[in-house]
Write a protein that holds these residues in place. Structure first.
Motif, PDB file in Angstrom:
ATOM      1  N   CYS A 113      -8.178  -8.905  -5.288  1.00  0.00           N
ATOM      2  CA  CYS A 113      -8.621  -7.576  -4.852  1.00  0.00           C
ATOM      3  C   CYS A 113      -8.917  -6.652  -6.021  1.00  0.00           C
ATOM      4  O   CYS A 113      -9.346  -5.511  -5.822  1.00  0.00           O
ATOM      5  CB  CYS A 113      -7.555  -6.955  -3.942  1.00  0.00           C
ATOM      6  SG  CYS A 113      -7.123  -8.017  -2.549  1.00  0.00           S
ATOM      7  N   GLN A 260      -6.987   1.189  -3.877  1.00  0.00           N
ATOM      8  CA  GLN A 260      -6.932   0.107  -2.905  1.00  0.00           C
ATOM      9  C   GLN A 260      -6.418   0.658  -1.579  1.00  0.00           C
ATOM     10  O   GLN A 260      -5.611   1.584  -1.535  1.00  0.00           O
ATOM     11  CB  GLN A 260      -6.054  -1.043  -3.398  1.00  0.00           C
ATOM     12  CG  GLN A 260      -4.614  -0.680  -3.723  1.00  0.00           C
ATOM     13  CD  GLN A 260      -4.393  -0.372  -5.184  1.00  0.00           C
ATOM     14  OE1 GLN A 260      -5.244   0.229  -5.838  1.00  0.00           O
ATOM     15  NE2 GLN A 260      -3.235  -0.779  -5.712  1.00  0.00           N
ATOM     16  N   GLY A 295     -10.448  -6.537   0.518  1.00  0.00           N
ATOM     17  CA  GLY A 295     -10.408  -7.462  -0.604  1.00  0.00           C
ATOM     18  C   GLY A 295     -10.846  -6.741  -1.855  1.00  0.00           C
ATOM     19  O   GLY A 295     -10.248  -5.742  -2.258  1.00  0.00           O
TER      20      GLY A 295
END
Length: 345
Positions: A113, A260, A295
């Protein structure tokens, strides 16, 4: 690594239709208590669309927005986490064939990721290594709908969403400047994503389902999960500080943080902690909770969202944060120079 003449010339994204968490709970795919606790709103679901085709769509948008000709692109880098198609096949050359074509190098980066930021660092080095190189095309895409992945249960605290993103990095100019990018690793924690699974034969060849929760539960590393989580947090926060110091910036100089997408509010809070009391407003959780953890496309799709919705202005600085299996971390600073016109305008 400080950079002086690497720019973001164009961004692109492919975000398929969403399936809401309410629909998933009603269908029995997702746990109702977890849905309430974590706050995910929906995930992007691509159905039968292959990940490389999504990458091509995002790449075409980025290229159109960049005002660069196909011949300006000197390298293509495709980023992925999950399978892209047949094993022993080259998705990066498929993307190259259907975008800029030609005979330039086409590479695939598998950095989990954290892949898109790793690709940005590599592309910057590639471009600045020779005066005759102009631009790089970076793409990333994953479709998590294959039979061995349960997007609703496969990863702790997260839901997998199908998104593609693309970026044209250029030495000729662009709407934003890549100020710097840094990366670090914690290889002693690689077992977190391996668990008790054997290295051979690979699970994808034996029909073993991907269950990162179970792998974490069977982790037998040198420290418990709490200590491992603390080490990861400390390492990423130190990287943030180092990246800011290298660029001569302070946390308050960062306007937005493209991080993220994580559903655990405590993890998100620790991630944004270095940016002060208004850190939650600087993050991109409102966007991320609507598409799922994509991802390698979290940070790049979030930046595309910020730019395309007018959430950033000239003079703003955006920090991109990446974390991937390995454990790997990357951090980059992007300075907005101009508000780009829509692709094709």
């Amino acid at each position: 690594m400080l950079l002086s003449d690497v720019y973001l010339a164009g961004l692109g994204a492919c975000v398929p239709a969403r399936v809401t968490t309410e629909e998933a709970v009603a269908a029995g795919w997702y746990d109702a208590a977890e849905a309430e606790a974590l706050g995910w709103r929906s995930v992007a679901v691509a159905g039968g669309t292959p990940a490389p085709d999504m990458a091509i769509e995002a790449a075409r948008e980025a290229l159109a927005a960049s005002a660069h000709a196909d011949a300006d692109i000197d390298v293509l880098i495709h980023v992925s986490c999950n399978h892209q198609g047949p094993d022993l096949w080259s998705p990066q050359h498929y993307v190259l064939r259907h975008t800029v074509g030609g005979t330039i190098p086409a590479l695939e980066i598998r950095q989990g990721c954290n892949g898109f930021l790793a690709a940005m660092e590599f592309a910057s080095l590639y471009l600045t290594a020779s005066a005759d190189r102009t631009a790089a095309l970076i793409t990333s895409a994953d479709n998590w709908g294959d039979p061995l992945v349960d997007r609703w249960r496969a990863t702790p605290g997260g839901l997998f969403g199908d998104v593609a993103a693309a970026c044209v990095l250029s030495r000729r100019g662009g709407f934003a400047r890549l100020v710097n990018v840094r990366a670090v690793s914690l290889p002693e924690l690689e077992e977190l994503n391996r668990g008790g699974e054997p290295l051979f034969p690979p699970g994808c060849t034996t029909g073993t389902r991907v269950d990162l929760r179970e792998r974490a539960a069977t982790y037998k590393g040198g420290q418990d999960l709490v200590d491992a989580g603390r080490l990861m947090g400390e390492t990423q926060r130190a990287l943030i500080v180092e990246t800011l110091e290298e660029a001569g910036l302070k946390p308050q100089d960062i306007t937005r943080v493209a991080h993220q997408f994580v559903g655990d509010r405590q993890v998100l809070g620790r991630l944004l902690e270095p940016f002060g009391e208004d850190a939650a407003d600087k993050g991109v959780w409102d966007f991320g909770r609507g598409v799922g953890h994509t991802g390698a496309s979290d940070q790049s799709s979030a930046l595309h969202h910020l730019v395309s919705t007018g959430a950033v202005s000239p003079g703003d600085r955006v920090m991109l944060l990446g974390a991937g299996a390995g454990i790997s971390f990357s951090c980059a600073v992007v300075e907005i120079l101009d508000v780009p016109a829509p692709a094709g305008a």
